[in-house]
Design a protein around this motif. Structure first.
Motif, PDB file in Angstrom:
ATOM      1  N   GLY A  78       1.339  -1.111  -0.191  1.00  0.00           N
ATOM      2  CA  GLY A  78      -0.144  -0.259   0.221  1.00  0.00           C
ATOM      3  C   GLY A  78       0.498   1.207  -0.006  1.00  0.00           C
ATOM      4  O   GLY A  78       1.557   1.883  -1.181  1.00  0.00           O
ATOM      5  N   PHE A  79       1.174   2.193   1.247  1.00  0.00           N
ATOM      6  CA  PHE A  79       1.353   3.303   1.399  1.00  0.00           C
ATOM      7  C   PHE A  79       2.013   3.500   2.763  1.00  0.00           C
ATOM      8  O   PHE A  79       1.006   3.250   3.624  1.00  0.00           O
ATOM      9  CB  PHE A  79       1.299   4.487   0.458  1.00  0.00           C
ATOM     10  CG  PHE A  79      -0.118   4.688   1.481  1.00  0.00           C
ATOM     11  CD1 PHE A  79      -0.389   5.947   2.321  1.00  0.00           C
ATOM     12  CD2 PHE A  79      -1.338   4.262   1.580  1.00  0.00           C
ATOM     13  CE1 PHE A  79      -1.583   6.626   3.019  1.00  0.00           C
ATOM     14  CE2 PHE A  79      -2.520   4.875   2.162  1.00  0.00           C
ATOM     15  CZ  PHE A  79      -2.473   5.103   2.940  1.00  0.00           C
ATOM     16  N   CYS A  80       2.914   4.154   2.862  1.00  0.00           N
ATOM     17  CA  CYS A  80       3.584   4.817   4.604  1.00  0.00           C
ATOM     18  C   CYS A  80       3.253   6.661   4.287  1.00  0.00           C
ATOM     19  O   CYS A  80       3.906   6.892   2.990  1.00  0.00           O
ATOM     20  CB  CYS A  80       4.696   4.270   4.528  1.00  0.00           C
ATOM     21  SG  CYS A  80       4.554   2.441   5.128  1.00  0.00           S
ATOM     22  N   THR A  81       2.898   6.733   5.370  1.00  0.00           N
ATOM     23  CA  THR A  81       3.204   8.296   5.671  1.00  0.00           C
ATOM     24  C   THR A  81       4.140   8.797   7.105  1.00  0.00           C
ATOM     25  O   THR A  81       3.945   7.956   7.273  1.00  0.00           O
ATOM     26  CB  THR A  81       1.373   9.342   5.632  1.00  0.00           C
ATOM     27  OG1 THR A  81       0.881   8.554   6.970  1.00  0.00           O
ATOM     28  CG2 THR A  81       0.395   8.872   4.803  1.00  0.00           C
ATOM     29  N   THR A  82       4.553  10.041   6.756  1.00  0.00           N
ATOM     30  CA  THR A  82       5.193  10.459   7.556  1.00  0.00           C
ATOM     31  C   THR A  82       4.581  12.213   7.693  1.00  0.00           C
ATOM     32  O   THR A  82       5.016  12.941   7.105  1.00  0.00           O
ATOM     33  CB  THR A  82       6.614  10.329   7.592  1.00  0.00           C
ATOM     34  OG1 THR A  82       6.573   9.287   7.433  1.00  0.00           O
ATOM     35  CG2 THR A  82       7.215  10.776   8.891  1.00  0.00           C
ATOM     36  N   TRP A  83       3.639  12.654   8.963  1.00  0.00           N
ATOM     37  CA  TRP A  83       3.792  13.573   9.156  1.00  0.00           C
ATOM     38  C   TRP A  83       4.416  14.283   9.886  1.00  0.00           C
ATOM     39  O   TRP A  83       5.289  13.650  10.761  1.00  0.00           O
ATOM     40  CB  TRP A  83       2.205  13.603   9.738  1.00  0.00           C
ATOM     41  CG  TRP A  83       1.538  13.256   9.315  1.00  0.00           C
ATOM     42  CD1 TRP A  83       0.842  12.282   9.531  1.00  0.00           C
ATOM     43  CD2 TRP A  83       0.382  13.652   7.669  1.00  0.00           C
ATOM     44  NE1 TRP A  83      -0.213  11.702   8.155  1.00  0.00           N
ATOM     45  CE2 TRP A  83      -0.546  12.820   7.252  1.00  0.00           C
ATOM     46  CE3 TRP A  83       0.198  15.799   7.789  1.00  0.00           C
ATOM     47  CZ2 TRP A  83      -1.300  13.396   6.046  1.00  0.00           C
ATOM     48  CZ3 TRP A  83      -0.102  15.883   6.205  1.00  0.00           C
ATOM     49  CH2 TRP A  83      -1.764  14.597   5.951  1.00  0.00           C
TER      50      TRP A  83
END
Length: 115
Positions: A78-83
């Motif tokens: 899928g995907f990864c996020t880093t805020w």
């Protein structure tokens, strides 16, 4: 009575029809620089923009929720996020109806995306 039984059967098999989006489908659908709406399970709504260059922003659509920016990347699942100020989190996206998708962390829906 039959209608109630039929509704129960449909509700029990509906999750089997939820399709998981492949990473390239996620990118083509959401990571285009065009805004879409994200809602948390408690119905806090955000305008989300994921740019093709790997950057993302969120703006609350009401008085609750925090504005933010960060980065995203595709993974094989899928995907990864880093805020900014947070560690990375990875997700899958599954269909949840017409123009509606569930953002999944493991088996938990953490948001609903709509376009």
């Amino acid at each position: 009575m039959r209608a109630l039984l039929l509704a129960g059967v449909i509700a029990s098999i509906a999750p089997a029809f939820a399709a998981t989006l492949a990473p390239n489908e996620i990118q083509a659908t959401f990571f285009t620089g065009q805004p879409f709406t994200s809602a948390t399970p408690s119905n806090v709504k955000f305008k989300m923009v994921f740019s093709a260059d790997g950057k993302m922003t969120r703006e609350p659509l009401a008085g609750t929720g925090a504005k933010g920016e960060g980065t995203w990347k595709l993974t094989k699942e899928g995907f990864c996020t880093t805020w900014k100020g947070s560690k990375a989190n990875c997700f899958r996206i599954v269909t949840a109806g017409d123009n509606k998708w569930s953002v999944m962390k493991g088996t938990t829906a953490v948001a609903t995306w709509t376009k």
